[in-house]
Scaffold this motif. Sequence first.
Motif, PDB file in Angstrom:
ATOM      1  N   ILE A  46       0.858  -1.181   0.000  1.00 25.61           N
ATOM      2  CA  ILE A  46       0.000   0.000   0.000  1.00 25.61           C
ATOM      3  C   ILE A  46       0.896   1.234   0.000  1.00 25.61           C
ATOM      4  N   ARG A  47       0.437   2.275  -0.667  1.00 25.80           N
ATOM      5  CA  ARG A  47       1.221   3.508  -0.749  1.00 25.80           C
ATOM      6  C   ARG A  47       0.298   4.701  -0.530  1.00 25.80           C
ATOM      7  N   TRP A  48       0.737   5.641   0.312  1.00 24.89           N
ATOM      8  CA  TRP A  48       0.002   6.880   0.572  1.00 24.89           C
ATOM      9  C   TRP A  48       0.912   8.039   0.182  1.00 24.89           C
ATOM     10  N   SER A  49       0.456   8.849  -0.748  1.00 22.85           N
ATOM     11  CA  SER A  49       1.233   9.987  -1.235  1.00 22.85           C
ATOM     12  C   SER A  49       0.438  11.268  -1.029  1.00 22.85           C
ATOM     13  N   THR A  50       1.133  12.360  -0.781  1.00 23.10           N
ATOM     14  CA  THR A  50       0.484  13.671  -0.678  1.00 23.10           C
ATOM     15  C   THR A  50       1.290  14.687  -1.470  1.00 23.10           C
ATOM     16  N   ARG A  51       0.624  15.779  -1.837  1.00 25.42           N
ATOM     17  CA  ARG A  51       1.316  16.885  -2.511  1.00 25.42           C
ATOM     18  C   ARG A  51       0.723  18.206  -2.041  1.00 25.42           C
ATOM     19  N   TYR A  52       1.637  19.151  -1.734  1.00 22.32           N
ATOM     20  CA  TYR A  52       1.260  20.513  -1.385  1.00 22.32           C
ATOM     21  C   TYR A  52       1.961  21.457  -2.342  1.00 22.32           C
ATOM     22  N   GLU A  53       1.240  22.464  -2.831  1.00 19.29           N
ATOM     23  CA  GLU A  53       1.809  23.443  -3.751  1.00 19.29           C
ATOM     24  C   GLU A  53       1.468  24.853  -3.307  1.00 19.29           C
ATOM     25  N   SER A  54       2.460  25.738  -3.427  1.00 18.86           N
ATOM     26  CA  SER A  54       2.219  27.180  -3.331  1.00 18.86           C
ATOM     27  C   SER A  54       2.937  27.839  -4.492  1.00 18.86           C
ATOM     28  N   ASP A  55       3.079  29.142  -4.475  1.00 17.53           N
ATOM     29  CA  ASP A  55       3.677  29.824  -5.618  1.00 17.53           C
ATOM     30  C   ASP A  55       5.083  29.317  -5.923  1.00 17.53           C
ATOM     31  N   ALA A  56       5.923  29.182  -4.919  1.00 14.32           N
ATOM     32  CA  ALA A  56       7.315  28.795  -5.131  1.00 14.32           C
ATOM     33  C   ALA A  56       7.671  27.456  -4.503  1.00 14.32           C
ATOM     34  N   LEU A  57       6.764  26.904  -3.728  1.00 15.08           N
ATOM     35  CA  LEU A  57       7.082  25.728  -2.928  1.00 15.08           C
ATOM     36  C   LEU A  57       6.181  24.555  -3.288  1.00 15.08           C
ATOM     37  N   SER A  58       6.758  23.377  -3.378  1.00 14.34           N
ATOM     38  CA  SER A  58       5.965  22.149  -3.475  1.00 14.34           C
ATOM     39  C   SER A  58       6.576  21.115  -2.541  1.00 14.34           C
ATOM     40  N   ILE A  59       5.724  20.338  -1.902  1.00 15.47           N
ATOM     41  CA  ILE A  59       6.156  19.298  -0.975  1.00 15.47           C
ATOM     42  C   ILE A  59       5.398  18.024  -1.310  1.00 15.47           C
ATOM     43  N   ASP A  60       6.148  16.966  -1.615  1.00 12.96           N
ATOM     44  CA  ASP A  60       5.567  15.654  -1.849  1.00 12.96           C
ATOM     45  C   ASP A  60       6.013  14.712  -0.735  1.00 12.96           C
ATOM     46  N   THR A  61       5.107  13.876  -0.285  1.00 11.62           N
ATOM     47  CA  THR A  61       5.445  12.856   0.693  1.00 11.62           C
ATOM     48  C   THR A  61       4.977  11.494   0.186  1.00 11.62           C
ATOM     49  N   VAL A  62       5.679  10.453   0.605  1.00 11.83           N
ATOM     50  CA  VAL A  62       5.318   9.085   0.242  1.00 11.83           C
ATOM     51  C   VAL A  62       5.546   8.184   1.449  1.00 11.83           C
ATOM     52  N   VAL A  63       4.553   7.379   1.766  1.00 13.15           N
ATOM     53  CA  VAL A  63       4.706   6.299   2.734  1.00 13.15           C
ATOM     54  C   VAL A  63       4.378   5.014   1.990  1.00 13.15           C
ATOM     55  N   ASP A  64       5.358   4.125   1.897  1.00 10.60           N
ATOM     56  CA  ASP A  64       5.260   2.928   1.054  1.00 10.60           C
ATOM     57  C   ASP A  64       5.546   1.704   1.922  1.00 10.60           C
ATOM     58  N   TRP A  65       4.602   0.758   1.973  1.00 15.08           N
ATOM     59  CA  TRP A  65       4.783  -0.457   2.767  1.00 15.08           C
ATOM     60  C   TRP A  65       4.495  -1.676   1.909  1.00 15.08           C
ATOM     61  N   GLU A  66       5.363  -2.690   2.038  1.00 12.93           N
ATOM     62  CA  GLU A  66       5.149  -3.924   1.282  1.00 12.93           C
ATOM     63  C   GLU A  66       5.489  -5.129   2.150  1.00 12.93           C
ATOM     64  N   ASP A  67       4.654  -6.151   2.041  1.00 14.92           N
ATOM     65  CA  ASP A  67       4.875  -7.427   2.702  1.00 14.92           C
ATOM     66  C   ASP A  67       5.016  -8.489   1.616  1.00 14.92           C
ATOM     67  N   ARG A  68       6.186  -9.139   1.564  1.00 13.33           N
ATOM     68  CA  ARG A  68       6.481 -10.139   0.535  1.00 13.33           C
ATOM     69  C   ARG A  68       6.678 -11.496   1.192  1.00 13.33           C
ATOM     70  N   LYS A  69       5.921 -12.477   0.741  1.00 13.05           N
ATOM     71  CA  LYS A  69       6.099 -13.863   1.190  1.00 13.05           C
ATOM     72  C   LYS A  69       6.180 -14.728  -0.061  1.00 13.05           C
ATOM     73  N   GLN A  70       7.354 -15.316  -0.290  1.00 10.72           N
ATOM     74  CA  GLN A  70       7.535 -16.120  -1.484  1.00 10.72           C
ATOM     75  C   GLN A  70       8.613 -17.168  -1.229  1.00 10.72           C
ATOM     76  N   SER A  71       8.820 -18.008  -2.220  1.00  5.34           N
ATOM     77  CA  SER A  71       9.826 -19.058  -2.093  1.00  5.34           C
ATOM     78  C   SER A  71      11.227 -18.490  -2.276  1.00  5.34           C
TER      79      SER A  71
END
Length: 797
Positions: A228-253
């Motif tokens: 699952i991934r949760w991303s956000t973005r904020y923008e103003s005239d000169a500023l932008s902020i992106d965030t990402v929270v990324d989680w993965e569970d892998r079960k395999q051979s």
Amino acid sequence: MSKVFGTKPNTKLLLPLAVSAALISTGPAVAQTLEEVIVVATKREQGVMDVPLAITALSGNFIEETNLNDVKDLIAYTPGVSGNSQDSYIDAVSIRGVRTQDFGVGGDPSSAFFKNDLYEGRNGSAVTSLFDVERAEILRGPQGFLFGRNSIGGAFSVHTRKAEIGSNDAFIDFDFGQREHAVFEGAVNIPVSDNFAMRLAGYSSHEEGFAKNVFSGNDEIDHSKKAIRWSTRYESDALSIDTVVDWEDRKQSGSMYRAIDSGDIWDALDGYIVDDTTVNGNNQQIDSDLEGGDADIGDLLTIGVFVEYDLGFATLNSNTGYKDHDYYYSEDYDGTSLNINNFQFEQSGQYFQQELRLTSTGDGPLNWYTGVSYYDEDLDAEFNAIGSEDLMCQYYLNYYAETYGYEFYSGCSDYYTDFYPSSDGNLVETGMLKGKYTGWAAYVNLDYQVTDELMASVGVRYTKDDKDFGILVPEPDSYLGPYFTYGFATDEYIEDSKSWSDTTTRFALTWTPNDDAMFFANYTQGFKSGGFGSFWIEDAQGVPPEVAQTGITQADGFRPGTFKPEQMDSYEIGFKTSYLDGAGNFDLTAFMYDYTDAQVIQYVDVGDTFSARVLNAGKTDGMGVEASTTVAISEYTTLYLSMGYLNTDVTGLGDPDLDDGVNESLCSIDVDQEGDGRGCEGSRIFWAPKLTGAAKLDIDVPVDHGTIATSFEVSYEGERGGAWEGNREGIIGSYAVANLRVGYESDNNWYVQAYAENLFNEFTWDGYNANGGIIPSHFFGPMRPRTIGIRTGISWD
């Protein structure tokens, strides 16, 4: 196929390729203008055809349509890149023949993986699933000037879709196929306000096994993943902020192996082991006891914060990342039904990174970017090697029995009069490792527009890596003691600290004679820090402990073994152009490199036993050509073709260093000893094929209220394997894998598609390990067989 790639023809592929050739030859002079992938490889947004680098850019649509599963699947469509495998290890990945050859934790990968400009790490943490992806960029050659971390071989850079302000798009995809194959992927963009948005994306994938294990009767190589991934973005005239929270569970051979029951290594095993060594089943099946289980389990969490601020004269970027991972891996490494060697690995780590970068925005002839980066990694790992005590005794005692003319022994008690077995009859050898790694780098790159057509570039980077490392090897709970894997035992962590640094440079010329063509020439230095060995210690003169020595402490003067940095001088010339009035593009790169002190793991003779060491392996001269084209053949038909050719010459592998009584040669056969062309000096890098290639033909025919979409895909790798000495029993033949997809795409944004992946049920192995001693050589893999399924989904704007 033989005319395209120079290998044995595959008659099943001749008709589709002939159709492709006919379509190219009969296509109109002007078809449709291609949509170019926009990349940020040079820290500025550019079309991929305007970037003077050896780069393959695959759009998110390409990745989705081709049904690529995880980041290593990008290999199939990238010229000059090989080594995909079905686990979470990256030590088989080869870019132009440059490969990570150490499965320990004291060094760094040769091929770096990045997601959203954040470094993904090492085995067990670097491989993540591809979902809700904007694009992927695969860069070949040293990349220290484009990322916060050095990458001597090349880099995989995946960019996921950001949250988009003002958009409320969403999609859901389902995929069902054979062997209970079931995949879900979906995302939704949420416009919270005029300057803030969020995006949620999710993914899950499940499939039962497909590799027949004749020992157990089970089908091996399955997986179950969710993310699952949760991303956000904020923008103003000169500023932008992106965030990402990324989680993965892998079960395999874990990887599956089949021992090669021919050749000198096998003959020795068969001669010394009294038990039945027969490998049952055919050459495409597994015969493995899986005594220690099989697992490839990862829990990965990544948090990223990306700030961009317009300063007027330049853009300031801050990339901050944190990654936490836990990883467990187990496999039956010997590839037989005997309990010879079961490998287990457990790792946990935290990784922090910070990069600050300034990129000029002026209109003058001089453009530049400069930056600093820092990382801090804490790592804990544990290796376990598990094998039958009796089998150990049979092999090694009978080895000496043959040498000195004694009778053969049937087990440990046949030789040791006071022998008592462990509780489960196994020798379990454990190595506990801890690392604290920090580093920083500073770089600057200048681009100067000499004339309207000619640009000159120069870059300088300084890199410094500091490593604190410790190794603890408890004495095994076995009568045999430490003998097979480590050959020693310690009463405490044996620790050391070292630093490596280097200054590397880059020079480039780019000539753009017109809007449709570009020529470039690059010289780039590559650097990869030295490191600590995960399986040996030595004194100040490089001499290891005595065989089976126990109770070692720091006061005894030992330290973890070390290996030197790698160096590379890389030269490229390239050409990119568009043709058919924008309906096609073409790129061609020729390269050569001098690669010295490659870090290669090898079992070396330390007197009475063998020890796993990372050696610095001589010098490699590499050269090759890579090319790709995408052309809109007609209004409804598009073709992608890529190919890569690699030729390498490796020297300095057969020179032993006998100063410390250790034979550190990588080769066991002299140049002319066999008289059949085998030998080490002048051998090629055996794990990388000379030829790689891929093709994708898309035919989209409009019908009422929608489109009939058909795709035919082929990926190809030439012959590889065989070890430095060219062991013929370890050769993996060339192969081509084809996929076919046919579907209907509605004008109302829903689709349904039927597919057959590995259409002609091609078989191959992922790779080959030569091994030696009690562990036989083996193949690992095997390839996933033909899989038929159906996909469907819907999207909203």
